[in-house]
Motif scaffolding. Structure first.
Motif, PDB file in Angstrom:
ATOM      1  N   GLU A 275       0.857  -1.176   0.000  1.00  3.56           N
ATOM      2  CA  GLU A 275       0.000   0.000   0.000  1.00  3.56           C
ATOM      3  C   GLU A 275       0.900   1.235   0.000  1.00  3.56           C
ATOM      4  O   GLU A 275       1.787   1.363   0.855  1.00  3.56           O
ATOM      5  N   PRO A 276       0.711   2.157  -0.939  1.00  4.39           N
ATOM      6  CA  PRO A 276       1.600   3.318  -1.011  1.00  4.39           C
ATOM      7  C   PRO A 276       1.406   4.326   0.113  1.00  4.39           C
ATOM      8  O   PRO A 276       2.287   5.157   0.361  1.00  4.39           O
ATOM      9  N   ASP A 277       0.273   4.272   0.802  1.00  8.21           N
ATOM     10  CA  ASP A 277       0.043   5.193   1.915  1.00  8.21           C
ATOM     11  C   ASP A 277       1.113   4.997   2.985  1.00  8.21           C
ATOM     12  O   ASP A 277       1.426   3.872   3.368  1.00  8.21           O
ATOM     13  N   GLY A 278       1.652   6.092   3.462  1.00  7.84           N
ATOM     14  CA  GLY A 278       2.679   6.017   4.494  1.00  7.84           C
ATOM     15  C   GLY A 278       4.088   5.897   3.947  1.00  7.84           C
ATOM     16  O   GLY A 278       5.058   5.902   4.707  1.00  7.84           O
ATOM     17  N   ILE A 279       4.236   5.792   2.619  1.00  3.14           N
ATOM     18  CA  ILE A 279       5.562   5.710   1.999  1.00  3.14           C
ATOM     19  C   ILE A 279       6.014   7.099   1.613  1.00  3.14           C
ATOM     20  O   ILE A 279       5.335   7.814   0.876  1.00  3.14           O
ATOM     21  N   SER A 280       7.142   7.507   2.124  1.00  2.92           N
ATOM     22  CA  SER A 280       7.711   8.802   1.782  1.00  2.92           C
ATOM     23  C   SER A 280       9.153   8.632   1.309  1.00  2.92           C
ATOM     24  O   SER A 280       9.467   8.936   0.167  1.00  2.92           O
ATOM     25  N   LYS A 281       9.998   8.088   2.186  1.00  2.00           N
ATOM     26  CA  LYS A 281      11.412   7.931   1.864  1.00  2.00           C
ATOM     27  C   LYS A 281      11.743   6.457   1.625  1.00  2.00           C
ATOM     28  O   LYS A 281      10.947   5.562   1.920  1.00  2.00           O
ATOM     29  N   THR A 282      12.934   6.223   1.103  1.00  2.00           N
ATOM     30  CA  THR A 282      13.357   4.859   0.798  1.00  2.00           C
ATOM     31  C   THR A 282      13.284   3.929   2.016  1.00  2.00           C
ATOM     32  O   THR A 282      12.811   2.794   1.892  1.00  2.00           O
ATOM     33  N   PRO A 283      13.730   4.328   3.199  1.00  2.00           N
ATOM     34  CA  PRO A 283      13.612   3.412   4.352  1.00  2.00           C
ATOM     35  C   PRO A 283      12.179   3.003   4.653  1.00  2.00           C
ATOM     36  O   PRO A 283      11.954   1.939   5.235  1.00  2.00           O
ATOM     37  N   ASP A 284      11.196   3.825   4.265  1.00  2.55           N
ATOM     38  CA  ASP A 284       9.798   3.438   4.455  1.00  2.55           C
ATOM     39  C   ASP A 284       9.460   2.215   3.606  1.00  2.55           C
ATOM     40  O   ASP A 284       8.662   1.358   4.018  1.00  2.55           O
ATOM     41  N   ILE A 285      10.052   2.150   2.403  1.00  2.00           N
ATOM     42  CA  ILE A 285       9.843   0.989   1.539  1.00  2.00           C
ATOM     43  C   ILE A 285      10.424  -0.253   2.204  1.00  2.00           C
ATOM     44  O   ILE A 285       9.790  -1.314   2.246  1.00  2.00           O
ATOM     45  N   TYR A 286      11.642  -0.135   2.730  1.00  2.00           N
ATOM     46  CA  TYR A 286      12.280  -1.269   3.395  1.00  2.00           C
ATOM     47  C   TYR A 286      11.416  -1.784   4.542  1.00  2.00           C
ATOM     48  O   TYR A 286      11.240  -3.000   4.723  1.00  2.00           O
ATOM     49  N   GLU A 305      13.108   2.511  16.919  1.00  2.00           N
ATOM     50  CA  GLU A 305      13.334   3.387  15.779  1.00  2.00           C
ATOM     51  C   GLU A 305      14.819   3.732  15.666  1.00  2.00           C
ATOM     52  O   GLU A 305      15.461   4.102  16.658  1.00  2.00           O
ATOM     53  N   GLN A 306      15.351   3.579  14.475  1.00  2.00           N
ATOM     54  CA  GLN A 306      16.759   3.826  14.244  1.00  2.00           C
ATOM     55  C   GLN A 306      17.041   5.326  14.107  1.00  2.00           C
ATOM     56  O   GLN A 306      16.291   6.045  13.429  1.00  2.00           O
ATOM     57  N   VAL A 307      18.116   5.797  14.731  1.00  2.00           N
ATOM     58  CA  VAL A 307      18.531   7.192  14.558  1.00  2.00           C
ATOM     59  C   VAL A 307      18.899   7.431  13.100  1.00  2.00           C
ATOM     60  O   VAL A 307      18.519   8.432  12.488  1.00  2.00           O
ATOM     61  N   ARG A 308      19.644   6.484  12.532  1.00  2.00           N
ATOM     62  CA  ARG A 308      19.956   6.498  11.102  1.00  2.00           C
ATOM     63  C   ARG A 308      19.304   5.248  10.500  1.00  2.00           C
ATOM     64  O   ARG A 308      19.807   4.138  10.694  1.00  2.00           O
ATOM     65  N   PRO A 309      18.211   5.418   9.788  1.00  2.00           N
ATOM     66  CA  PRO A 309      17.474   4.242   9.296  1.00  2.00           C
ATOM     67  C   PRO A 309      18.282   3.445   8.277  1.00  2.00           C
ATOM     68  O   PRO A 309      19.233   3.952   7.675  1.00  2.00           O
ATOM     69  N   PHE A 310      17.911   2.181   8.110  1.00  2.00           N
ATOM     70  CA  PHE A 310      18.589   1.334   7.130  1.00  2.00           C
ATOM     71  C   PHE A 310      18.497   1.983   5.752  1.00  2.00           C
ATOM     72  O   PHE A 310      17.411   2.380   5.309  1.00  2.00           O
TER      73      PHE A 310
END
Length: 390
Positions: A275-286, A305-310
């Protein structure tokens, strides 16, 4: 190709489940997404998927060639003297000199847009590595054992916009760069006053997504527009007419590019069966991929939650190969299918921003005497020596 039916979405999810079991057939290919997924939806099995890979692989069609012959002798070292003041001052000088040299760059490398790009990046970076790079950029380049960056096509992962978009892997970067520069050159043959702003906007946006150099891609994405204005022979529209990249127009334009990259991320998510809702940046896809296809690992990976996301790595080894395989395929199609007669909305938006808000004059007050300046002399001085005002 977007899935519109429940059956299509089920087939897509079946394919990705198969993909995650064995990524090896997909790691050294670059396919057209339209070609591959349209065939896949018609008949999916492990055997047919490999067949479609072979039929839709585009790498042999876009061989990378470059005749730019200059290489900086300045190595990346731990030395770093970055300061905002010094960068601003040097950027003014570099921008002013660049605009004087634009006709010569176009003339010298008239047969190769790749070489034009490498030339302007070289002019802006060679000899400036110690003052133009952030300390964190210098540290990463050293960690990755990168020795030179001026005019060099990167061979390490890269992205932009605070984890907004993870650009193509180095293995397919040259192929995509070749497809991109070939498309730009083709478009130049038919551009006119009404379409020039869409052409340069296309070139800037997809250069940003490709991110072909190690650093200084943002500035180079702006500079390349003036090369295209010069070759098209129509009135230029400046977004940094003062020579200062921090102009309001440049910032507005980067905001549009960032928003459009986020729209592209949602397109990627849709092709993953997410679902594309909630997807903004690449880590959101991961994260969404992990939740959909690896639910048993989701909680342990994303409990905190990672300070620097994957971004360039991920605990699930097959996840990044899947991202790159799909993203590069979609990116290739967007580049290849672009036309000036029917440009997509995001390019029209950038084109209108440039045509309506861009300035017609370069207004920087020059402090240097450019009389008789020759591109060959400038390039020669940058080989093995720090940049000095000519």
């Amino acid at each position: 190709m977007e899935q519109n039916t429940a059956d299509d979405r089920l087939t897509i999810r079946d394919f990705w489940t198969h993909f995650f079991l064995d990524t090896s057939p997909y790691t050294d290919v670059l396919v057209s997404a339209n070609c591959f997924f349209s065939k896949l939806l018609g008949q999916f099995s492990e055997q047919t998927a490999v067949t479609w890979l072979q039929q839709c692989d585009v790498r042999s069609t876009y061989a990378f060639t470059s005749q730019f012959s200059y290489q900086s002798n300045d190595y990346i070292t731990g030395e770093n003297h970055y300061s905002h003041t010094s960068v601003t001052e040097q950027d003014h000088y570099l921008s002013d000199r660049f605009h004087v040299l634009v006709p010569q760059i176009v003339s010298q490398y008239s047969q190769s847009f790749i070489d034009q790009l490498r030339c302007i990046h070289f002019l802006g970076m060679a000899g400036n590595e110690a003052i133009m790079l952030y300390p964190s950029q210098t540290r990463r380049l050293m960690l990755e054992r990168v020795t030179r960056i001026a005019g060099e096509i990167r061979d390490i992962p890269a992205g932009f916009g605070d984890f907004r978009f993870n650009a193509p892997r180095s293995g397919n970067l040259q192929v995509l760069l070749s497809a991109y520069t070939r498309k730009v050159s083709e478009l130049l043959s038919s551009v006119d006053d009404s379409s020039i702003c869409n052409l340069v906007s296309f070139a800037q946006y997809y250069f940003a997504l490709l991110h072909p150099f190690y650093e200084r891609c943002g500035r180079t994405s702006e500079d390349l527009m003036y090369l295209l204005f010069e070759q098209a022979g129509v009135n230029k529209r400046y977004i940094s007419c003062s020579g200062n990249r921090n102009s309001s127009l440049a910032k507005e334009r980067m905001d549009i590019i960032n928003q459009t990259a986020e729209e592209f991320n949602r397109k990627i998510a849709l092709q993953f069966g997410l679902e594309p809702d909630g997807i903004s940046k690449t880590p959101d896809i991961y994260q969404a991929l992990t939740k959909q296809y690896f639910p048993e690992q989701y909680q342990s990976i994303y409990a905190i939650e990672q300070v620097r996301p994957f971004y360039y790595t991920h605990p699930i080894e097959s996840l990044l190969p899947a991202y790159y395989f799909l993203m590069e395929a979609l990116l290739f199609d967007e580049i290849q299918q672009f036309t000036l007669t029917d440009p997509p909305p995001h390019i029209v938006r950038l084109g209108e921003h440039l045509s309506k808000k861009g300035q017609s004059q370069y207004t920087f007050q020059r402090h240097w005497d450019w009389a008789g300046i020759r591109l060959a002399d400038v390039l020669g001085k940058l080989v093995g020596s720090p940049l000095q005002p000519v």
